[in-house]
Write a protein that holds these residues in place. Structure first.
Motif, PDB file in Angstrom:
ATOM      1  N   PHE A 171       0.884  -1.227   0.038  1.00 44.07           N
ATOM      2  CA  PHE A 171       0.168   0.104  -0.060  1.00 44.07           C
ATOM      3  C   PHE A 171       0.810   1.115  -0.073  1.00 44.07           C
ATOM      4  CE2 PHE A 171      -3.549  -2.461   0.663  1.00 44.07           C
ATOM      5  CZ  PHE A 171      -4.809  -1.794   0.666  1.00 44.07           C
ATOM      6  N   ASP A 172       1.955   1.230   0.892  1.00 44.22           N
ATOM      7  CA  ASP A 172       2.750   2.393   0.927  1.00 44.22           C
ATOM      8  C   ASP A 172       3.392   2.814  -0.359  1.00 44.22           C
ATOM      9  OD1 ASP A 172       3.943   4.637   2.446  1.00 44.22           O
ATOM     10  OD2 ASP A 172       5.732   3.254   2.875  1.00 44.22           O
ATOM     11  N   TYR A 173       3.982   1.724  -0.867  1.00 47.88           N
ATOM     12  CA  TYR A 173       4.720   1.852  -2.026  1.00 47.88           C
ATOM     13  C   TYR A 173       4.106   2.228  -3.368  1.00 47.88           C
ATOM     14  CZ  TYR A 173       8.906   1.166  -5.211  1.00 47.88           C
ATOM     15  OH  TYR A 173       9.826   1.300  -5.951  1.00 47.88           O
ATOM     16  N   TYR A 174       2.851   1.698  -3.573  1.00 46.93           N
ATOM     17  CA  TYR A 174       2.255   2.164  -4.842  1.00 46.93           C
ATOM     18  C   TYR A 174       1.054   2.806  -4.758  1.00 46.93           C
ATOM     19  CZ  TYR A 174       4.860  -1.867  -6.937  1.00 46.93           C
ATOM     20  OH  TYR A 174       5.826  -2.581  -7.478  1.00 46.93           O
ATOM     21  N   SER A 175       0.232   3.002  -3.689  1.00 49.06           N
ATOM     22  CA  SER A 175      -0.928   3.701  -3.868  1.00 49.06           C
ATOM     23  C   SER A 175      -0.885   5.140  -3.688  1.00 49.06           C
ATOM     24  CB  SER A 175      -2.042   3.120  -2.449  1.00 49.06           C
ATOM     25  OG  SER A 175      -1.456   3.621  -1.448  1.00 49.06           O
ATOM     26  N   GLY A 176       0.398   5.699  -3.257  1.00 49.31           N
ATOM     27  CA  GLY A 176       0.509   7.352  -3.106  1.00 49.31           C
ATOM     28  C   GLY A 176       1.693   7.791  -3.217  1.00 49.31           C
ATOM     29  N   SER A 177       2.629   7.123  -4.035  1.00 47.91           N
ATOM     30  CA  SER A 177       3.929   7.528  -4.143  1.00 47.91           C
ATOM     31  C   SER A 177       4.002   8.506  -5.314  1.00 47.91           C
ATOM     32  CB  SER A 177       4.826   6.375  -3.972  1.00 47.91           C
ATOM     33  OG  SER A 177       4.461   5.464  -5.162  1.00 47.91           O
ATOM     34  N   GLN A 226       5.306 -11.541  -8.620  1.00 48.07           N
ATOM     35  CA  GLN A 226       4.882 -10.577  -9.936  1.00 48.07           C
ATOM     36  C   GLN A 226       3.285 -10.311  -9.491  1.00 48.07           C
ATOM     37  OE1 GLN A 226       6.890  -9.094 -11.882  1.00 48.07           O
ATOM     38  NE2 GLN A 226       5.146  -7.729 -12.535  1.00 48.07           N
ATOM     39  N   TRP A 227       2.489 -11.139  -8.948  1.00 49.66           N
ATOM     40  CA  TRP A 227       1.147 -10.923  -8.971  1.00 49.66           C
ATOM     41  C   TRP A 227       0.747  -9.877  -7.881  1.00 49.66           C
ATOM     42  CZ3 TRP A 227      -0.740 -11.517  -3.907  1.00 49.66           C
ATOM     43  CH2 TRP A 227      -0.117 -12.425  -2.999  1.00 49.66           C
ATOM     44  N   ALA A 228       1.778  -9.739  -6.828  1.00 52.61           N
ATOM     45  CA  ALA A 228       1.466  -8.968  -5.877  1.00 52.61           C
ATOM     46  C   ALA A 228       2.028  -7.460  -6.267  1.00 52.61           C
ATOM     47  CB  ALA A 228       2.480  -9.016  -4.406  1.00 52.61           C
ATOM     48  N   VAL A 229       2.972  -7.418  -7.164  1.00 52.77           N
ATOM     49  CA  VAL A 229       3.159  -6.068  -7.915  1.00 52.77           C
ATOM     50  C   VAL A 229       2.228  -5.604  -8.984  1.00 52.77           C
ATOM     51  CG1 VAL A 229       5.004  -5.097  -9.455  1.00 52.77           C
ATOM     52  CG2 VAL A 229       5.893  -6.696  -7.835  1.00 52.77           C
ATOM     53  N   SER A 230       1.614  -6.693  -9.267  1.00 55.42           N
ATOM     54  CA  SER A 230       0.432  -6.197 -10.343  1.00 55.42           C
ATOM     55  C   SER A 230      -0.542  -5.637  -9.744  1.00 55.42           C
ATOM     56  CB  SER A 230      -0.035  -7.400 -11.046  1.00 55.42           C
ATOM     57  OG  SER A 230       0.972  -7.941 -11.756  1.00 55.42           O
ATOM     58  N   ILE A 231      -1.001  -6.297  -8.302  1.00 54.90           N
ATOM     59  CA  ILE A 231      -2.144  -5.562  -7.358  1.00 54.90           C
ATOM     60  C   ILE A 231      -1.491  -4.153  -7.129  1.00 54.90           C
ATOM     61  CG2 ILE A 231      -3.130  -5.759  -5.098  1.00 54.90           C
ATOM     62  CD1 ILE A 231      -2.845  -8.710  -5.252  1.00 54.90           C
ATOM     63  N   GLY A 232      -0.298  -3.868  -6.731  1.00 58.24           N
ATOM     64  CA  GLY A 232       0.157  -2.666  -6.422  1.00 58.24           C
ATOM     65  C   GLY A 232      -0.120  -1.499  -7.740  1.00 58.24           C
ATOM     66  N   TRP A 233       0.291  -1.812  -8.559  1.00 52.63           N
ATOM     67  CA  TRP A 233       0.140  -0.979  -9.771  1.00 52.63           C
ATOM     68  C   TRP A 233      -1.347  -0.926 -10.218  1.00 52.63           C
ATOM     69  CZ3 TRP A 233       2.980   2.601 -11.339  1.00 52.63           C
ATOM     70  CH2 TRP A 233       4.484   2.334 -11.297  1.00 52.63           C
ATOM     71  N   THR A 234      -2.173  -1.857  -9.837  1.00 50.36           N
ATOM     72  CA  THR A 234      -3.813  -1.675 -10.066  1.00 50.36           C
ATOM     73  C   THR A 234      -4.155  -0.724  -9.258  1.00 50.36           C
ATOM     74  OG1 THR A 234      -3.941  -3.915 -10.845  1.00 50.36           O
ATOM     75  CG2 THR A 234      -6.019  -2.924 -10.165  1.00 50.36           C
ATOM     76  N   MET A 235      -3.818  -0.838  -7.971  1.00 44.01           N
ATOM     77  CA  MET A 235      -4.106   0.407  -7.018  1.00 44.01           C
ATOM     78  C   MET A 235      -3.614   1.677  -7.528  1.00 44.01           C
ATOM     79  SD  MET A 235      -3.771  -1.038  -2.950  1.00 44.01           S
ATOM     80  CE  MET A 235      -2.072  -1.273  -3.382  1.00 44.01           C
ATOM     81  N   ALA A 236      -2.725   2.005  -8.038  1.00 39.70           N
ATOM     82  CA  ALA A 236      -2.078   3.326  -8.565  1.00 39.70           C
ATOM     83  C   ALA A 236      -2.870   3.642  -9.564  1.00 39.70           C
ATOM     84  CB  ALA A 236      -0.608   3.086  -8.777  1.00 39.70           C
ATOM     85  N   ALA A 237      -3.099   2.687 -10.794  1.00 46.86           N
ATOM     86  CA  ALA A 237      -3.808   3.146 -11.906  1.00 46.86           C
ATOM     87  C   ALA A 237      -5.301   3.356 -11.591  1.00 46.86           C
ATOM     88  CB  ALA A 237      -3.912   1.962 -12.886  1.00 46.86           C
ATOM     89  N   PHE A 238      -5.757   2.815 -10.528  1.00 44.33           N
ATOM     90  CA  PHE A 238      -7.311   3.119 -10.115  1.00 44.33           C
ATOM     91  C   PHE A 238      -7.364   4.655  -9.637  1.00 44.33           C
ATOM     92  CE2 PHE A 238     -10.914   2.902  -6.783  1.00 44.33           C
ATOM     93  CZ  PHE A 238     -11.929   2.731  -7.822  1.00 44.33           C
ATOM     94  N   ALA A 239      -6.303   5.096  -8.904  1.00 45.79           N
ATOM     95  CA  ALA A 239      -6.328   6.437  -8.348  1.00 45.79           C
ATOM     96  C   ALA A 239      -6.072   7.553  -9.522  1.00 45.79           C
ATOM     97  CB  ALA A 239      -5.370   6.484  -7.448  1.00 45.79           C
TER      98      ALA A 239
END
Length: 686
Positions: free
Chosen positions: A479-485, A563-576
């Protein structure tokens, strides 16, 4: 000298509502002028200043890092902070409605809403950890002082040279092994085992059991987190952390449920008391052996690092992280200001307080890291950590060295809780305010707002539950790395473009003069139009070039995310981030059939009389497209005359009150009294 401009003295109540809406609650404002400033300091000055800035400072050249950091403060931090606050204060609302200032960019409001929601979900987990340590401190001896067999593993070592009984036992010839000192004689390990003599290890030797950690780190990983081997092994929630997380959310709800007038008073304690604790800890740390070497390491400049682009990326992202830019909460805080509040002054004071706190935290951190380096006989670079480790490893270690350690531990974690609380409930207020301003007729009746706040808190609690499981630290880092950096850089750049280039920088400067009664320094205009957007996009591009996938460093080694966890992170970033281009497409499809219609998406929507300059009255907007009798033929140049819709009597009275206020005689451009609406105002060109 700065030009004096007419100041709009606004004292207008909301229009009276029907008797059936007597339970409708008006929008609040801050109780005093200091409430807003303390709220900004409380929200932005938090754990990020304590654990992230000192780490970046030592990583990027020590004192030399302060040069790019301060440049980024001047070019990006202060202008962008003030821009968000000023937009909220001028519009008087937050979220999507605040960006009616330029409807084409209303997606910014939705993007920031999602970013701050993600932030709220994982930030309160830090408070749960702090509560866990707070309760554990009510004892005669801090539990992380020693390697307690109840939770310690064989890797736990106290690094106490006084009990190190190792020696080098000569087996035969040049073959040696680790033996034990017994009555002044070195005996073999087998003889030591036969006599039940334990061979104590120090940090200098780890061939027998591999890696070693001190009790503080072991307590954090094993007793508090019960950390698993990876994100694939989430496990069941730890009941003690679940209760602490629930308590944290209950406290947040109680702080904000009655509105900003009550929460503003709470900030007088939560935003100021941490500084007292920090000064006390700094004085105590500086008296420890080795503290001087730690501070020297912190301040000693390495100017060669300034040629590394990563240093500038770290400086830029730290500004966004510590100044809480592009998460929507600053717009919400500004929207509660009175129309004439001097937020320009507050922005300067805030910048000094924020950056000063970061630098102060660096002294506290590195004084204790120097002492830990001395005890463990390791370089400072090996004992320093980034992220939560500094708050829950380095500081607790410092506490064990103080007389009356349990008392100071209680005080320290109370400080951490206070630092996190005001950041958290302002973040939640940012979500609540944005939604309530979108649906005021429904959510401002009765106790619906309080119920909605409870719903938001409960939803964030549910999202945070996976982070209090054994695999929760890996989820937290995701969450910290992808959702709001990096996404906030993208959002901030378009905020500048929306205000400076689409709404018009000169018009916005006029609006600021209407609020303050004087014209601010033109430097802000230079930043908003040129410097800040370039700053945001350059940092965004450089961070994309230097991107490395997320990993998590532990004493036993570095964990690489699948890689599946990284994909979830980028999905959160893209959704924002995706809502900004979606907003563009919506307006292009709906209003792009002709230029006469499409140009209205760059005109402000639903402004009231006190927000309009004299030449702005009669300006068409998207709202007029729903009035075919007054504005019928949008596709041709033959249009019917536009008439200003009637306003409630209260607003008419406000206009009459300010009608005789004239701009100064030397005003230029649209400020000139000779300017007429025969030349309709358009997006201002620089």
């Amino acid at each position: 000298m700065e030009k004096q401009s007419p100041k709009v003295e606004l004292d207008v109540d909301e229009p009276p509502r029907p008797d059936t809406e007597l339970d409708y609650k008006k929008r609040e404002t801050w109780g005093s002028k200091f409430d807003f400033l303390l709220a900004c300091i409380g929200f932005s000055v938090g754990l990020g200043n304590v654990w992230r800035f000192p780490y970046l400072c030592y990583k990027n050249g020590g004192g030399a890092f302060l040069i790019p950091y301060l440049i980024c403060v001047i070019v990006g931090g202060i202008p962008l902070f003030f821009l968000e606050v000023a937009v909220g204060q001028f519009m008087g609302v937050a979220g999507i409605n605040a960006w009616k200032l330029c409807p084409f960019f209303r997606g910014i409001g939705l993007s920031t809403l999602i970013i701050v929601f993600f932030l709220n979900c994982y930030y309160n987990v830090i408070l749960a950890w702090a509560f866990r340590y707070f309760f554990a401190s009510f004892t005669s001896k801090l539990p992380w002082t020693d390697c307690d067999p109840a939770w310690a593993t064989i890797h736990c070592s106290e690094f106490d040279q006084s009990i190190d009984n190792r020696c080098s036992f000569n087996v035969s010839g040049n073959v040696t092994e680790v033996g034990a000192l017994f009555n002044g004689t070195c005996i073999s390990s087998a003889a030591a085992a036969f006599q039940n003599i334990t061979i104590y290890l120090s940090a200098l030797y780890n061939e027998t059991i591999g890696y070693q950690v001190d009790p503080v780190t072991e307590y954090w990983e094993i007793n508090v987190l019960d950390i698993s081997e990876g994100i694939h092994d989430i496990g069941k929630p730890k009941w003690d952390l679940v209760l602490c997380l629930l308590l944290a959310w209950i406290v947040v709800y109680l702080c904000i449920c009655k509105g900003i007038k009550s929460s503003g008073k709470v900030m007088y304690v939560t935003a100021t008391s941490p500084y007292l604790f920090m000064i006390v800890l700094l004085i105590r740390n500086c008296l420890l052996e080795g503290a001087g070497s730690g501070i020297l390491y912190y301040l000693k400049p390495d100017f060669s690092k300034m040629l590394d682009t990563q240093v500038w990326v770290d400086a830029g992202t730290q500004i966004f992280f510590s100044y809480s830019i592009s998460v929507g909460a600053l717009t919400a805080l500004g929207s509660y200001n009175k129309f004439n509040h001097n937020s320009y002054r507050d922005a300067i004071i805030f910048a000094c307080a924020n950056s000063g706190t970061s630098i102060l935290a660096g002294f506290i951190i590195f004084s204790i890291l120097g002492h830990m380096s001395h005890l463990q006989d390791k370089p400072i670079s090996e004992v320093a950590e980034a992220g939560p480790g500094l708050a829950f490893i380095a500081y607790p270690k410092a506490l064990t060295l103080l007389p009356g350690a349990p008392f100071w531990s209680i005080m320290f974690f109370l400080m951490i809780i206070l630092l996190g609380l005001d950041s958290q409930f302002v973040g939640v207020e940012g979500v609540v305010t944005a939604v309530v301003d979108q649906f005021p007729d429904f959510l401002r009746k009765g106790y619906r707002r309080e119920v909605f706040i409870a719903f938001v808190c409960f939803l964030c609690f549910l999202v945070g539950l996976p982070m209090v499981c054994p695999g929760g630290m890996y989820v937290f880092q995701l969450f910290d790395y992808y959702s709001g950096s990096k996404i906030i850089l993208f959002v901030a750049a378009f905020s500048c473009i929306a205000v400076a280039w689409c709404y018009g920088i000169r018009r916005f400067y006029d609006n600021l003069a209407m609020m303050y009664g004087w014209r601010i320094n033109p430097y802000m205009a230079v930043c908003w139009t040129v410097l800040s957007p370039i700053f945001c996009m350059v940092i965004f591009i450089l961070s994309a070039i230097s991107y490395s996938e997320l990993d998590y460093k532990r004493p036993k080694g570095t964990y690489t995310y699948p890689q599946w966890a990284v994909s979830i992170g980028w999905t959160m970033a893209a959704f924002a981030a995706v809502w900004i281009p979606i907003g563009w497409l919506y307006h292009i499809i709906r209003y792009g059939s002709s230029w006469e219609r499409f140009r209205l998406v760059f005109r402000p929507l639903d402004l009231q009389d006190h927000q309009l300059r004299p030449q702005d009255h009669g300006e068409p907007s998207l709202a007029d497209l729903n009035r075919p009798r007054k504005y019928s033929d949008y596709g041709s140049n033959q249009q019917q005359p536009y008439t200003v819709p009637e306003k409630p009597p209260q607003y008419q009275e406000c206009v009459l009150k300010n009608r005789n206020v004239q701009p100064p005689s030397d005003a230029i451009g649209m400020d000139n009294p000779a300017y007429t609406t025969s030349n309709p105002p358009t997006s201002t060109r620089l």
